[in-house]
Design a protein around this motif. Structure first.
Motif, short mmCIF file in Angstrom:
data_model
loop_
_atom_site.label_atom_id
_atom_site.label_comp_id
_atom_site.label_asym_id
_atom_site.label_seq_id
_atom_site.Cartn_x
_atom_site.Cartn_y
_atom_site.Cartn_z
N GLN A 204 -6.77 -5.82 -15.07
CA GLN A 204 -6.86 -4.42 -14.67
C GLN A 204 -6.53 -4.25 -13.18
OE1 GLN A 204 -7.48 -1.93 -16.90
NE2 GLN A 204 -7.44 -3.58 -18.42
N PRO A 205 -5.99 -3.10 -12.78
CA PRO A 205 -5.71 -2.85 -11.36
C PRO A 205 -7.00 -2.87 -10.54
CG PRO A 205 -4.61 -1.23 -12.76
CD PRO A 205 -5.56 -1.97 -13.63
N LEU A 206 -6.90 -3.31 -9.29
CA LEU A 206 -8.04 -3.28 -8.39
C LEU A 206 -7.98 -2.01 -7.55
CD1 LEU A 206 -8.14 -6.97 -7.05
CD2 LEU A 206 -9.35 -5.98 -8.99
N THR A 207 -9.08 -1.28 -7.49
CA THR A 207 -9.14 -0.05 -6.70
C THR A 207 -9.69 -0.36 -5.31
OG1 THR A 207 -9.56 1.23 -8.71
CG2 THR A 207 -9.99 2.32 -6.60
N VAL A 208 -8.86 -0.14 -4.29
CA VAL A 208 -9.29 -0.42 -2.92
C VAL A 208 -9.35 0.87 -2.12
CG1 VAL A 208 -8.26 -2.72 -2.95
CG2 VAL A 208 -6.93 -0.81 -2.09
N GLU A 209 -10.15 0.83 -1.05
CA GLU A 209 -10.26 1.98 -0.17
C GLU A 209 -9.81 1.56 1.23
OE1 GLU A 209 -13.46 5.45 0.08
OE2 GLU A 209 -14.24 3.58 0.93
N VAL A 210 -8.98 2.38 1.82
CA VAL A 210 -8.50 2.14 3.18
C VAL A 210 -9.20 3.15 4.08
CG1 VAL A 210 -6.46 1.96 4.66
CG2 VAL A 210 -6.27 1.46 2.21
N ALA A 211 -10.13 2.65 4.90
CA ALA A 211 -10.92 3.58 5.71
C ALA A 211 -11.33 2.94 7.02
CB ALA A 211 -12.17 4.02 4.95
N GLY A 212 -11.17 3.69 8.11
CA GLY A 212 -11.56 3.21 9.43
C GLY A 212 -10.47 2.38 10.08
N ALA B 286 6.39 3.91 4.17
CA ALA B 286 6.86 3.19 2.98
C ALA B 286 6.60 1.69 3.06
CB ALA B 286 8.36 3.44 2.78
N LYS B 287 6.27 1.21 4.28
CA LYS B 287 6.06 -0.23 4.47
C LYS B 287 4.60 -0.61 4.71
CE LYS B 287 10.72 -1.10 6.25
NZ LYS B 287 11.52 -1.65 7.38
N LEU B 288 3.69 0.30 4.46
CA LEU B 288 2.27 -0.02 4.62
C LEU B 288 1.90 -1.14 3.65
CD1 LEU B 288 0.77 3.58 4.90
CD2 LEU B 288 0.70 1.81 6.68
N HIS B 289 1.19 -2.15 4.15
CA HIS B 289 0.88 -3.31 3.31
C HIS B 289 -0.27 -4.11 3.90
CE1 HIS B 289 3.55 -4.88 6.47
NE2 HIS B 289 2.84 -5.98 6.34
N LEU B 290 -0.78 -5.02 3.10
CA LEU B 290 -1.78 -6.00 3.55
C LEU B 290 -1.07 -7.35 3.62
CD1 LEU B 290 -4.80 -5.12 1.20
CD2 LEU B 290 -4.25 -4.13 3.43
N THR B 291 -0.86 -7.87 4.81
CA THR B 291 -0.18 -9.15 4.95
C THR B 291 -1.12 -10.30 4.62
OG1 THR B 291 1.27 -8.26 6.69
CG2 THR B 291 1.07 -10.65 6.54
N LEU C 109 0.87 -1.19 0.00
CA LEU C 109 0.00 0.00 0.00
C LEU C 109 0.91 1.24 0.00
CD1 LEU C 109 -2.72 -1.01 2.63
CD2 LEU C 109 -2.96 -0.96 0.16
N ASN C 110 1.80 1.28 -0.99
CA ASN C 110 2.82 2.33 -0.99
C ASN C 110 2.50 3.49 -1.93
OD1 ASN C 110 3.12 0.87 -3.32
ND2 ASN C 110 5.23 0.24 -2.93
N GLN C 111 1.21 3.66 -2.26
CA GLN C 111 0.85 4.80 -3.11
C GLN C 111 1.00 6.10 -2.32
OE1 GLN C 111 -0.86 2.05 -2.74
NE2 GLN C 111 -1.02 1.13 -4.77
N PRO C 112 1.48 7.15 -2.96
CA PRO C 112 1.69 8.44 -2.28
C PRO C 112 0.44 8.96 -1.55
CG PRO C 112 2.71 8.48 -4.45
CD PRO C 112 1.93 7.20 -4.37
N ALA C 113 -0.73 8.78 -2.15
CA ALA C 113 -1.96 9.29 -1.52
C ALA C 113 -2.22 8.60 -0.19
CB ALA C 113 -3.15 9.09 -2.46
N ILE C 114 -2.00 7.29 -0.14
CA ILE C 114 -2.22 6.54 1.10
C ILE C 114 -1.17 6.92 2.13
CG2 ILE C 114 -2.16 4.23 2.13
CD1 ILE C 114 -3.47 3.15 -0.34
#
Length: 318
Positions: free
Chosen positions: A215-223, A176-181, A141-146
């Protein structure tokens, strides 16, 4: 039979419970050598688990074992290796420490070679499970916006909740190390790392591309949510993740990836489904000046003897 609900038998107007008695026949001490009887005794051979070759002098079996595990086969002062060789009537050749290669088991009887290989496999499986993990399978989850939003979250928590018990800046994940394990792995040499890479590529070809349609999957990180039962004694705080379109594609991919890695023996099965989460605060990250130097060389498990939980109730409210 359920010992708490035994069979009832009526005899002469009385009711009796029928208890199961397991008789254990006397076994002579020398029966321990039965596994290495004649060369035709192959009752204990795991079907297709490994190959036993016939040679001019008897039988031979090869096993690929990472060099860090050699010591568990050798044992203290070579005692484990000697015992295995004596009890199975085989000879076990192990490469020098640190040198990657094959362990070769030779013996006059096929059953003895099979027994030695089986014992080694069981021994290594036991010790491998005790090794700290070296790698993990994850979605980055290393996108700049996140990363930017995460830093805003960190700043807000420290501004509003820094006085809460146990809360400090060292608990937060590195942006820089945010991720979904998805799961952890113990890969002990380059061959095992390559095996994991090859499997991941095959997974992409077999089902990932099909599910995503390329295609890329668009996910939302919220809460945010906490792992343990008491928010006042939190060890891990994580961000919740879901697909923007409401589908379960990400969950399906995660579950199938783990299923493949478990089937290959590269990963241990822990849960029926992957819990998709992005850790944002973890007490294992807490700085300990006395352990700082150790942490740079450690892999997987933390050197901290005991976690110091934090009160996450106000963070959850905010």
């Amino acid at each position: 039979m359920d010992v708490l609900r035994p069979t009832l038998i009526r005899i002469g107007g009385r009711v009796y419970r029928k208890n199961l008695i397991q008789e254990q026949p006397y076994q002579h001490e020398e029966e321990e050598d039965d596994f290495c009887a004649g060369p035709g005794d192959c009752a204990d051979e795991p079907c297709g688990a490994f190959v036993v070759e016939e040679t001019e002098k008897g039988f031979q079996c090869r096993a690929e074992v990472p060099s860090p595990l050699y010591k568990y086969i050798i044992g203290k002062k070579g005692e484990t290796k000697k015992r295995l060789e004596t009890e199975t009537r085989t000879s076990i050749s192990i490469p020098k420490p640190g040198v990657e290669g094959e362990i070769v088991i030779t013996g006059q009887h096929r059953s003895g070679v099979i027994s030695a290989r089986t014992r080694i496999d069981v021994l290594l499986d036991s010790f491998r499970k005790k090794q700290p993990f070296t790698h993990f399978l994850s979605f980055a989850l290393n996108q700049p916006a996140i990363q930017e939003k995460f830093l805003q979250f960190k700043e807000e928590v420290l501004e509003k909740c820094s006085k809460d018990q146990g809360v400090s800046s060292s608990l937060f994940q590195n942006p820089a190390k945010l991720h979904l394990t998805l799961g952890t792995l113990v890969l002990l040499n380059e061959q095992e790392i390559q095996k994991a890479c090859d499997l991941l590529r095959r997974c992409k070809e077999d089902f990932v591309d099909q599910i995503t349609g390329g295609q890329p999957l668009t996910v939302e990180v919220a809460g945010v949510e906490y792992m343990n039962d008491d928010p006042a004694m939190t060890d891990i705080l994580y961000a919740k993740v879901h697909m923007k379109d409401g589908s379960d594609k990400l969950q399906v991919i995660a579950d199938q990836l783990v299923e493949r890695f478990v089937a290959s023996g590269l990963m241990l099965k822990e849960w029926d489904r992957v819990k998709l989460h992005a850790t944002v605060m973890n007490t294992l990250f807490r700085k300990d000046p006395s352990a700082e130097e150790q942490n740079t060389t450690m892999t997987g498990k933390s050197s901290f003897k005991e976690r110091e939980s934090f009160n996450g109730r106000n963070i959850l409210k905010v």
